[in-house]
Scaffold this motif. Structure first.
Motif, PDB file in Angstrom:
ATOM      1  N   LEU A  49       0.833  -1.206   0.000  1.00 57.04           N
ATOM      2  CA  LEU A  49       0.000   0.000   0.000  1.00 57.04           C
ATOM      3  C   LEU A  49       0.862   1.249   0.000  1.00 57.04           C
ATOM      4  O   LEU A  49       0.594   2.201  -0.748  1.00 57.04           O
ATOM      5  CB  LEU A  49      -0.930  -0.009   1.212  1.00 57.04           C
ATOM      6  N   VAL A  50       1.895   1.256   0.831  1.00 58.79           N
ATOM      7  CA  VAL A  50       2.765   2.436   0.920  1.00 58.79           C
ATOM      8  C   VAL A  50       3.520   2.654  -0.391  1.00 58.79           C
ATOM      9  O   VAL A  50       3.582   3.776  -0.917  1.00 58.79           O
ATOM     10  CB  VAL A  50       3.754   2.289   2.097  1.00 58.79           C
ATOM     11  N   GLY A  51       4.104   1.584  -0.931  1.00 60.37           N
ATOM     12  CA  GLY A  51       4.903   1.703  -2.147  1.00 60.37           C
ATOM     13  C   GLY A  51       4.088   2.157  -3.350  1.00 60.37           C
ATOM     14  O   GLY A  51       4.466   3.102  -4.056  1.00 60.37           O
ATOM     15  N   ASN A  52       2.959   1.495  -3.582  1.00 60.15           N
ATOM     16  CA  ASN A  52       2.124   1.877  -4.729  1.00 60.15           C
ATOM     17  C   ASN A  52       1.446   3.215  -4.494  1.00 60.15           C
ATOM     18  O   ASN A  52       1.249   3.988  -5.436  1.00 60.15           O
ATOM     19  CB  ASN A  52       1.095   0.781  -5.003  1.00 60.15           C
ATOM     20  N   GLY A  53       1.079   3.503  -3.244  1.00 56.34           N
ATOM     21  CA  GLY A  53       0.527   4.821  -2.933  1.00 56.34           C
ATOM     22  C   GLY A  53       1.541   5.916  -3.178  1.00 56.34           C
ATOM     23  O   GLY A  53       1.189   7.017  -3.651  1.00 56.34           O
ATOM     24  N   ALA A  54       2.817   5.644  -2.876  1.00 59.74           N
ATOM     25  CA  ALA A  54       3.873   6.621  -3.119  1.00 59.74           C
ATOM     26  C   ALA A  54       4.047   6.887  -4.615  1.00 59.74           C
ATOM     27  O   ALA A  54       4.292   8.029  -5.029  1.00 59.74           O
ATOM     28  CB  ALA A  54       5.188   6.137  -2.509  1.00 59.74           C
ATOM     29  N   ILE A  55       3.910   5.830  -5.438  1.00 65.41           N
ATOM     30  CA  ILE A  55       3.994   6.021  -6.893  1.00 65.41           C
ATOM     31  C   ILE A  55       2.865   6.928  -7.376  1.00 65.41           C
ATOM     32  O   ILE A  55       3.072   7.842  -8.186  1.00 65.41           O
ATOM     33  CB  ILE A  55       3.946   4.662  -7.613  1.00 65.41           C
ATOM     34  N   ILE A  56       1.650   6.703  -6.872  1.00 67.40           N
ATOM     35  CA  ILE A  56       0.506   7.532  -7.262  1.00 67.40           C
ATOM     36  C   ILE A  56       0.758   8.990  -6.885  1.00 67.40           C
ATOM     37  O   ILE A  56       0.528   9.908  -7.693  1.00 67.40           O
ATOM     38  CB  ILE A  56      -0.782   7.011  -6.594  1.00 67.40           C
ATOM     39  N   CYS A  57       1.241   9.231  -5.669  1.00 64.13           N
ATOM     40  CA  CYS A  57       1.514  10.601  -5.210  1.00 64.13           C
ATOM     41  C   CYS A  57       2.636  11.242  -6.020  1.00 64.13           C
ATOM     42  O   CYS A  57       2.567  12.424  -6.372  1.00 64.13           O
ATOM     43  CB  CYS A  57       1.868  10.597  -3.729  1.00 64.13           C
ATOM     44  N   ALA A  58       3.673  10.459  -6.323  1.00 61.48           N
ATOM     45  CA  ALA A  58       4.794  10.990  -7.090  1.00 61.48           C
ATOM     46  C   ALA A  58       4.352  11.421  -8.482  1.00 61.48           C
ATOM     47  O   ALA A  58       4.728  12.490  -8.973  1.00 61.48           O
ATOM     48  CB  ALA A  58       5.909   9.945  -7.174  1.00 61.48           C
ATOM     49  N   VAL A  59       3.544  10.574  -9.142  1.00 60.09           N
ATOM     50  CA  VAL A  59       3.057  10.901 -10.485  1.00 60.09           C
ATOM     51  C   VAL A  59       2.158  12.136 -10.453  1.00 60.09           C
ATOM     52  O   VAL A  59       2.166  12.953 -11.375  1.00 60.09           O
ATOM     53  CB  VAL A  59       2.314   9.687 -11.078  1.00 60.09           C
ATOM     54  N   LYS A  60       1.398  12.284  -9.374  1.00 62.89           N
ATOM     55  CA  LYS A  60       0.472  13.411  -9.270  1.00 62.89           C
ATOM     56  C   LYS A  60       1.188  14.718  -8.928  1.00 62.89           C
ATOM     57  O   LYS A  60       0.806  15.789  -9.412  1.00 62.89           O
ATOM     58  CB  LYS A  60      -0.586  13.103  -8.207  1.00 62.89           C
ATOM     59  N   TRP A  61       2.229  14.647  -8.101  1.00 60.54           N
ATOM     60  CA  TRP A  61       2.842  15.864  -7.568  1.00 60.54           C
ATOM     61  C   TRP A  61       4.108  16.300  -8.277  1.00 60.54           C
ATOM     62  O   TRP A  61       4.455  17.479  -8.242  1.00 60.54           O
ATOM     63  CB  TRP A  61       3.156  15.666  -6.073  1.00 60.54           C
ATOM     64  N   ASP A  62       4.847  15.389  -8.892  1.00 60.12           N
ATOM     65  CA  ASP A  62       6.130  15.746  -9.491  1.00 60.12           C
ATOM     66  C   ASP A  62       5.954  16.130 -10.961  1.00 60.12           C
ATOM     67  O   ASP A  62       5.573  15.282 -11.771  1.00 60.12           O
ATOM     68  CB  ASP A  62       7.113  14.582  -9.367  1.00 60.12           C
ATOM     69  N   PRO A 297       6.626  -1.299  -6.947  1.00 57.19           N
ATOM     70  CA  PRO A 297       7.363  -0.045  -6.710  1.00 57.19           C
ATOM     71  C   PRO A 297       8.875  -0.215  -6.773  1.00 57.19           C
ATOM     72  O   PRO A 297       9.576   0.668  -7.274  1.00 57.19           O
ATOM     73  CB  PRO A 297       6.913   0.369  -5.298  1.00 57.19           C
ATOM     74  N   LEU A 298       9.384  -1.342  -6.270  1.00 57.71           N
ATOM     75  CA  LEU A 298      10.826  -1.574  -6.299  1.00 57.71           C
ATOM     76  C   LEU A 298      11.318  -1.745  -7.732  1.00 57.71           C
ATOM     77  O   LEU A 298      12.350  -1.185  -8.126  1.00 57.71           O
ATOM     78  CB  LEU A 298      11.166  -2.825  -5.483  1.00 57.71           C
ATOM     79  N   ILE A 299      10.580  -2.517  -8.526  1.00 57.38           N
ATOM     80  CA  ILE A 299      10.994  -2.800  -9.900  1.00 57.38           C
ATOM     81  C   ILE A 299      11.007  -1.527 -10.740  1.00 57.38           C
ATOM     82  O   ILE A 299      11.965  -1.264 -11.484  1.00 57.38           O
ATOM     83  CB  ILE A 299      10.070  -3.859 -10.529  1.00 57.38           C
ATOM     84  N   TYR A 300       9.971  -0.697 -10.606  1.00 56.47           N
ATOM     85  CA  TYR A 300       9.867   0.482 -11.454  1.00 56.47           C
ATOM     86  C   TYR A 300      10.752   1.636 -11.002  1.00 56.47           C
ATOM     87  O   TYR A 300      10.984   2.572 -11.768  1.00 56.47           O
ATOM     88  CB  TYR A 300       8.408   0.948 -11.538  1.00 56.47           C
ATOM     89  N   SER A 301      11.241   1.606  -9.772  1.00 59.51           N
ATOM     90  CA  SER A 301      12.099   2.699  -9.299  1.00 59.51           C
ATOM     91  C   SER A 301      13.572   2.329  -9.278  1.00 59.51           C
ATOM     92  O   SER A 301      14.433   3.199  -9.153  1.00 59.51           O
ATOM     93  CB  SER A 301      11.678   3.125  -7.885  1.00 59.51           C
TER      94      SER A 301
END
Length: 324
Positions: A49-62, A297-301
């Protein structure tokens, strides 16, 4: 759709003992093992949840991630959250439960969401392969082809096709007579264990369900392989080694997820499972339904500098700026 009723017309559930709940055996073991499994899956679920949620936030905010590739990745991460949530919360409750029961309706709801979200994941992976193909094989036309409108349409189609493909087959499976026993040797409600508990054969319904699932897997996988065949041919024509390395880094993550997901799913639902033990079926299901969303999240980052920086900013509260 009349062929469904050929199997179901003589089946009157009122004439048999009606099963109102199922027992999910989950993973065998003593209480200490159950506590260990509960702790392990709880940690994996929380990190997912944290990892995929972080990806969603990163895509939205960065602002650096305002591209079609990251837009699709953000939506894929959102899908992964729902996919893992269709199984793990109930599995955690089941581990600590003494009765390990799930209601009849709850079992078929999980069955529906699990297969619908899995189908949507196959479609998402195919769309992401299309995006990478356009970016590398047609770089000059890429901004014109992969518009925000097209990306939104493709994402919507993935969700719609995934959720509209299974209501009718699963409804007819739920109407089969289940007169006992009601024990499922799995940690979720899946096709094979449910059909094994039905007291009346339904070969047509079973054939249609498996044909539909196999076609989704086959056509999406064939499209992904075709896209990457053309893509790799274009990559090897890039004159600079640095350009080839960059192209491989952007595609390697997606190929890793595709291999992990399709490899285990094909073993489970396309190849015959009669020779596979119940424990091995559970492990295979764990890999594509829980480990893939966890590793996403690990694979894509891992080899993506922009995503790595954006995730670090999100997770550690650093301010995201255009020039950072």
């Amino acid at each position: 759709m009349s062929f469904f009723f050929v199997d179901l017309r003589p089946m009157n559930r009122s004439e048999t003992h009606i099963v109102t709940e199922f027992v999910l055996l989950g993973f065998p073991g003593c209480w200490e093992i159950q506590i260990f499994l509960f702790s392990l899956f709880l940690v994996v679920y929380a990190l997912t949840l944290v990892g995929n949620g972080a990806i969603i936030c990163a895509v939205k905010w960065d602002p650096r991630l305002y591209t079609p590739m990251y837009f699709l990745l953000g939506n894929f991460a959102f899908l992964e959250i729902w996919y893992v949530s269709s199984t793990v919360p109930n599995m955690l409750v089941n581990i600590l439960s003494e009765t390990k029961v799930i209601s009849f309706s709850g079992c078929f709801l999980q069955f529906y969401f699990f297969f619908s979200l899995g189908t949507a994941e196959c479609l998402f992976l195919a769309v992401m392969a299309y995006d990478r193909y356009q970016a590398i094989c047609h770089p000059l036309h890429y901004p014109i082809i992969m518009t925000r409108r097209l990306c939104g349409t493709l994402v919507s189609l993935c969700w719609l096709i995934g959720f509209l493909g299974y209501p009718i087959p699963i409804f007819f499976i739920s109407q089969l007579p289940f007169c006992g026993p009601n024990i499922i040797d799995h940690f979720l409600c899946d096709m094979d264990p449910l059909m094994a508990l039905s007291c009346a054969p339904a070969p047509i319904t079973e054939f249609i369900f498996y044909t539909q699932s196999s076609l989704v897997l086959f056509f999406t996988l064939m499209y992904i392989l075709r896209s990457y065949t053309l893509l790799l041919r274009a990559v090897f024509q890039i004159p600079s080694t640095a350009g080839q390395r960059k192209a491989f880094s952007t595609c390697g993550s997606h190929l890793t997820v595709v291999s992990l997901f399709y490899g285990t799913v094909m073993v489970m639902y396309v190849s015959p499972t009669y020779g596979i033990s119940a424990l091995m079926q559970k492990i295979l299901t764990l890999v594509y339904s829980i480990m893939t969303p966890f590793l996403n999240p690990l694979i894509y980052s891992l080899r993506n500098k922009d995503m790595k920086i954006a995730l670090r900013n999100v997770l550690f509260g650093r301010r995201i700026s255009q020039n950072s």
